[in-house]
Motif scaffolding. Structure first.
Motif, PDB file in Angstrom:
ATOM      1  N   LEU A   1       0.820  -1.199   0.000  1.00 27.48           N
ATOM      2  CA  LEU A   1       0.000   0.000   0.000  1.00 27.48           C
ATOM      3  C   LEU A   1       0.858   1.254   0.000  1.00 27.48           C
ATOM      4  CD1 LEU A   1      -2.786  -1.074   2.511  1.00 27.48           C
ATOM      5  CD2 LEU A   1      -3.121  -0.528   0.088  1.00 27.48           C
ATOM      6  N   LEU A   2       1.909   1.277   0.812  1.00 24.96           N
ATOM      7  CA  LEU A   2       2.770   2.457   0.834  1.00 24.96           C
ATOM      8  C   LEU A   2       3.438   2.671  -0.521  1.00 24.96           C
ATOM      9  CD1 LEU A   2       4.475   2.449   4.343  1.00 24.96           C
ATOM     10  CD2 LEU A   2       2.849   4.101   3.418  1.00 24.96           C
ATOM     11  N   ALA A   3       3.744   1.600  -1.226  1.00 23.71           N
ATOM     12  CA  ALA A   3       4.344   1.736  -2.554  1.00 23.71           C
ATOM     13  C   ALA A   3       3.394   2.443  -3.520  1.00 23.71           C
ATOM     14  CB  ALA A   3       4.730   0.363  -3.097  1.00 23.71           C
ATOM     15  N   CYS A   4       2.106   2.246  -3.320  1.00 24.93           N
ATOM     16  CA  CYS A   4       1.114   2.913  -4.173  1.00 24.93           C
ATOM     17  C   CYS A   4       1.191   4.432  -4.047  1.00 24.93           C
ATOM     18  CB  CYS A   4      -0.294   2.459  -3.801  1.00 24.93           C
ATOM     19  SG  CYS A   4      -0.666   0.726  -4.110  1.00 24.93           S
ATOM     20  N   LEU A   5       1.660   4.912  -2.895  1.00 23.40           N
ATOM     21  CA  LEU A   5       1.652   6.346  -2.631  1.00 23.40           C
ATOM     22  C   LEU A   5       2.725   7.098  -3.394  1.00 23.40           C
ATOM     23  CD1 LEU A   5       0.928   6.222   1.193  1.00 23.40           C
ATOM     24  CD2 LEU A   5      -0.642   6.859  -0.643  1.00 23.40           C
ATOM     25  N   ALA A   6       3.653   6.378  -4.027  1.00 20.99           N
ATOM     26  CA  ALA A   6       4.673   7.058  -4.826  1.00 20.99           C
ATOM     27  C   ALA A   6       4.029   7.903  -5.926  1.00 20.99           C
ATOM     28  CB  ALA A   6       5.627   6.028  -5.430  1.00 20.99           C
ATOM     29  N   ARG A   7       2.886   7.443  -6.439  1.00 19.42           N
ATOM     30  CA  ARG A   7       2.182   8.191  -7.475  1.00 19.42           C
ATOM     31  C   ARG A   7       1.751   9.572  -6.977  1.00 19.42           C
ATOM     32  NH1 ARG A   7      -0.680   6.341 -11.873  1.00 19.42           N
ATOM     33  NH2 ARG A   7      -0.404   4.202 -11.123  1.00 19.42           N
ATOM     34  N   LEU A   8       1.401   9.665  -5.685  1.00 16.26           N
ATOM     35  CA  LEU A   8       0.874  10.914  -5.134  1.00 16.26           C
ATOM     36  C   LEU A   8       1.966  11.865  -4.638  1.00 16.26           C
ATOM     37  CD1 LEU A   8      -2.151   9.605  -3.007  1.00 16.26           C
ATOM     38  CD2 LEU A   8      -2.165  10.463  -5.360  1.00 16.26           C
ATOM     39  N   ARG A   9       3.196  11.404  -4.606  1.00 10.75           N
ATOM     40  CA  ARG A   9       4.276  12.215  -4.050  1.00 10.75           C
ATOM     41  C   ARG A   9       4.711  13.300  -5.039  1.00 10.75           C
ATOM     42  NH1 ARG A   9       8.417  11.713   0.015  1.00 10.75           N
ATOM     43  NH2 ARG A   9      10.337  12.767  -0.640  1.00 10.75           N
ATOM     44  N   HIS A  10       4.699  14.535  -4.554  1.00 13.73           N
ATOM     45  CA  HIS A  10       5.182  15.668  -5.336  1.00 13.73           C
ATOM     46  C   HIS A  10       6.702  15.745  -5.220  1.00 13.73           C
ATOM     47  CE1 HIS A  10       5.785  19.994  -6.314  1.00 13.73           C
ATOM     48  NE2 HIS A  10       4.735  19.820  -7.089  1.00 13.73           N
ATOM     49  N   ASP A  11       7.339  16.460  -6.130  1.00 10.66           N
ATOM     50  CA  ASP A  11       8.801  16.565  -6.113  1.00 10.66           C
ATOM     51  C   ASP A  11       9.341  17.147  -4.812  1.00 10.66           C
ATOM     52  OD1 ASP A  11       8.927  15.496  -8.629  1.00 10.66           O
ATOM     53  OD2 ASP A  11       9.147  17.417  -9.666  1.00 10.66           O
ATOM     54  N   ASP A  12       8.527  17.995  -4.136  1.00  9.27           N
ATOM     55  CA  ASP A  12       9.014  18.615  -2.900  1.00  9.27           C
ATOM     56  C   ASP A  12       8.822  17.734  -1.662  1.00  9.27           C
ATOM     57  OD1 ASP A  12       6.299  18.793  -2.373  1.00  9.27           O
ATOM     58  OD2 ASP A  12       6.246  20.974  -2.187  1.00  9.27           O
ATOM     59  N   GLY A  13       8.206  16.568  -1.842  1.00 11.86           N
ATOM     60  CA  GLY A  13       7.992  15.651  -0.724  1.00 11.86           C
ATOM     61  C   GLY A  13       6.588  15.658  -0.169  1.00 11.86           C
TER      62      GLY A  13
END
Length: 317
Positions: free
Chosen positions: A257-269
């Motif tokens: 599930l946490l790996a799925c969140l990479a899509r939502l991560r902006h360049d600034d964190g």
């Protein structure tokens, strides 16, 4: 984690308050979620400033307003779930620091907040959401149950007994488990997993509940749908389900599930609130501090952070 926490700190008001986003409003529950995220990323001073904000803004009856904007009350009604959550954050910060002097300052805040919430408990054991006694929420009451477990743990550290809180927690849990008709029917994922995260449903029953709703709410490769009938995967719900799993030993699915969140991560964190996967776009156009806070807490739990694993793990009253 540091970059994500820095985006929360950059939004924090000078008085310690943490709004949803720059120029946005603050509510006490999401303020605390963001503060706990700051803590696990090592920004303890900023986290303590958030607790000072709560201390200064608590009302005489023990509650906080439901919403603040530009340093002023924007919605004065009390939200019971928002008010109770101070117990969760307070115990989390105390376990991380071991600072008894700080806990001495926060204990009256927690004590008054819990009593304010329990004045809204109904004969059934359920607790009303806001001013209308007829509105009772599953996720909100499960979160209150979680807060009561943490308030009791804080009282124990201080050598105090609050038997009325134990009774209230038992009555609330009994209502949630035995009288579902008391609560508003909602299609939200939080109503599915929060009774587990809030230790209302425990042990084998918790595993069974999560399994029963998994295919309805979890979109493979994308995360958790906020509501089961919409193609919208949200960061907060995905991170909270990962937190639930990680603190109960299901590291494999928490990691997925946490790996799925990479899509939502902006360049600034920072993290977008959600992704509308039918339209293939981030929606709404916001990157919220509480989403980042939830991601930081889930990451900390997966890394085995003792305070986070304790506070969000299973508790039996």
């Amino acid at each position: 984690m540091k970059a994500t926490a820095a985006t929360i700190a950059a939004v924090q008001w000078r008085d310690g308050g943490i709004p949803w986003e720059p120029g946005g409003h603050l509510d006490p529950w999401n303020h605390l979620e963001a503060a706990m995220g700051l803590d696990v990323a090592g920004l303890g001073s900023e986290a303590e400033a958030a607790y000072e904000w709560l201390l200064r803004n608590q009302r005489p009856d023990g509650s906080w307003a439901a919403r603040y904007r530009d340093g002023r009350v924007d919605l004065s009604t009390m939200d019971t779930n928002f008010t109770a959550y101070v117990a969760v954050g307070t115990r989390h910060h105390f376990l991380r620091t071991g600072d008894h002097a700080w806990l001495d300052r926060m204990w009256p805040v927690v004590d008054k907040a819990v009593d304010a919430v329990l004045r809204r408990q109904q004969p059934s054991g359920a607790i009303s959401w806001r001013d209308g006694p007829e509105v009772r929420l599953v996720a909100g009451c499960a979160s209150i149950h979680h807060a009561l477990t943490q308030a009791l743990a804080i009282a124990s550290v201080r050598g105090l007994d609050r038997p009325q809180w134990r009774v209230a927690a038992h009555r609330l849990r009994t209502a949630l488990l035995g009288e579902p008709g008391l609560f508003a029917a909602k299609p939200h994922a939080m109503d599915w997993y929060y009774p587990v995260l809030g230790s209302v449903v425990t042990g084998a029953d918790a595993a069974e509940r999560l399994a029963a709703g998994w295919d309805r709410f979890v979109e493979p490769g994308l995360g958790v749908r906020c509501v089961h009938h919409e193609p919208w995967a949200t960061g907060g719900e995905t991170a909270e389900l990962a937190l639930t799993l990680a603190t109960r030993g299901d590291r494999a699915r928490a990691t997925e599930l946490l790996a799925c969140l990479a899509r939502l991560r902006h360049d600034d964190g920072s993290y977008w609130t959600g992704y509308q996967f039918a339209d293939e776009e981030f929606w709404p156009d916001e990157r919220t501090t509480w989403t980042s806070g939830a991601v930081l807490l889930a990451t900390a739990a997966l890394d085995g952070d003792p305070a986070t694993c304790d506070v969000f793990g299973e508790h039996r009253v």
